[in-house]
Scaffold this active site. Structure first.
Site, short mmCIF file in Angstrom:
data_model
loop_
_atom_site.label_atom_id
_atom_site.label_comp_id
_atom_site.label_asym_id
_atom_site.label_seq_id
_atom_site.Cartn_x
_atom_site.Cartn_y
_atom_site.Cartn_z
N ASP A 94 -22.90 -98.40 70.96
CA ASP A 94 -24.00 -97.80 70.57
C ASP A 94 -24.21 -96.85 69.39
OD1 ASP A 94 -24.90 -99.05 73.02
OD2 ASP A 94 -24.24 -97.46 74.39
N HIS B 106 -24.65 -95.37 79.55
CA HIS B 106 -24.49 -96.76 79.48
C HIS B 106 -25.14 -97.27 78.10
CE1 HIS B 106 -22.94 -100.90 80.35
NE2 HIS B 106 -23.49 -101.10 81.40
N HIS C 164 -15.57 -93.58 75.39
CA HIS C 164 -15.48 -94.88 76.21
C HIS C 164 -14.31 -94.71 77.47
CE1 HIS C 164 -15.70 -99.13 77.20
NE2 HIS C 164 -16.67 -99.06 76.46
#
Ligand code: ACO
Length: 379
Positions: free
Chosen positions: A316, A225, A265
């Protein structure tokens, strides 16, 4: 997997709709993210983080006077209780900053007289206090572990400006403020991601906001995450240190069946729009500074992972090089994500409590059955 009682497990709850929310929506096929009806591209370009906080908490963008009120509420609430600063002072320098943040947010609850008050007004005040205090916790710990004194925020500055100021002890330029503010806008909410789900599960037991946000921080810490942004930078730094070719480096990882952090994802089947916005930021920063190394490595990795695995980058991936180029320490990347996502977590909790029902799914039992206890001396 089919089970003894006929129920079917949905691994990782993929595709399961657990609740309804008015906060944000994701179109994974189109690569679209929307907060309360506003596209993320529009918000990133035209709204500040404080405006987005107001939007998430209240449903609409603020007027100028509503925004002033929110800013002054945040300003009035941001001072950290002394015992929380003491906890930060006593924390080992080697601690994971997400563990520190989780502990400090939990401790904030100890010193909030309204911690267990559950009226909508009290919850709203706690959301304000929690969000207002998070930047100070991260910045104070980052300084204390380097034997530097925490710095008080400036009176009039934005949250983005003040965070950078409290961290570095010098006023950031407007360009740094603008980039950082955009990062905060991009990370503020994202549907029912793992940490937001965690916060709503805790909230649904009618536990308190500090418990729910501490739990969410724990979920965000994981490398699958929010923890991925720190791992992305570690990878880029490792490539640089070894003088490796980024394409070959990543090909080797994939050949070894390792995950490349910052890719893939659960919802997006195309590029995460937040990654696209940050890619453009990194490119602009690189060109401005005539230093394109991190952007070049990142693009080589992106092209390799796309062609070999068909995977696109998530938020990210490019947040890592954006923060690094702003001079931020990689192990603060995930706490910065938490600072922004505190807006979303608290908004989800406020929403959860307007029409609460305990969140309590089932497990498909696949263990042994029909056993009887043998006396202990006969086992
Ligand atoms: N690198 C290499 N392979 C990957 C990656 C990756 N980053 N992500 C997924 N895959 C592969 C898996 O190995 C699997 O392949 P297989 O079918 O051949 O076994 C396939 O893609 C599907 O992967 P799952 O793990 O089933 O996908 P899931 O939806 O469960 O995982 C996740 C999503 C956790 C984000 C995953 O893509 C991943 O681990 N990414 C790296 C960590 C990361 O960047 N996390 C941040 C996500 S965004 C956020 O939370 C802010």
């Amino acid at each position: 997997m089919a089970t003894q009682n006929g129920s079917e497990e949905v691994r990782g709850l993929e595709g399961v709709v657990a609740l309804s929310s008015e906060l944000s929506s994701i179109d994974g096929e189109a690569g679209q993210l929307v907060y309360r009806g506003y596209d993320i591209y529009d918000l990133a370009e035209n709204a500040s983080f404080e405006e987005v906080v107001y939007l998430l908490w209240n449903g609409d963008l603020p007027t100028a006077s509503q925004l002033d009120t929110l800013k002054s509420d945040l300003r009035a609430a941001r001072e950290l209780p002394d015992p929380v600063i003491d906890i930060l002072r006593q924390t080992p320098d080697t601690a994971h900053p997400m563990a520190v943040l989780r502990t400090a947010v939990s401790a904030l609850g100890l010193y909030d007289e309204e911690a267990d008050a559950d009226s909508p007004e009290a919850n709203r005040r706690k959301a304000t206090r929690l969000l207002a205090r998070t930047p100070g916790i991260i910045a104070a710990y980052a300084r204390l572990r380097n034997d530097e004194a925490p710095i008080a925020p400036l009176d009039e500055a934005s949250m983005a400006y003040n965070f950078l100021y409290m961290l570095n002890g010098e006023e950031p330029g407007r360009a740094a403020e603008d980039t950082f503010d955009t990062c905060l806008v991009l990370h503020a909410d994202h549907g029912l991601n793992a940490s937001t789900f965690t916060s709503r599960v805790i909230g649904s037991t009618l536990s308190d906001m500090y418990s729910a946000v501490s739990g969410a921080i724990g979920a965000l810490k994981g490398p699958l995450h929010g923890g991925a942004n720190r791992e992305v930078m570690r990878m880029l730094l490792d490539i640089d240190k070894k003088g490796a070719d980024p394409t070959e480096y990543v090909q080797e990882k994939l050949a070894n069946k390792e995950r490349v952090m910052g890719f893939g994802h659960r919802v997006y089947r195309t590029m995460d729009p937040r990654a696209a916005i940050l890619r453009d930021r990194v490119q602009a920063l690189s060109e401005e500074r005539n230093a394109t190394k991190w952007y070049d490595y990142s693009m080589a990795i992106l092209n390799t992972v796309k062609s070999e695995k068909g995977l696109d980058p998530n938020v990210d991936f490019f947040s890592a090089s954006t923060y690094y180029m702003m001079g931020l320490d990689p192990d603060l990347f995930t706490p910065i994500f938490a600072l922004s996502r505190s807006a979303g977590w608290t908004a989800h909790l406020l929403e959860q409590w307007t029409d609460n029902r305990l969140i309590r799914p089932r497990a498909a039992y696949v263990g042994k059955t029909g056993r009887t206890v043998t006396p202990i001396d006969e086992r």
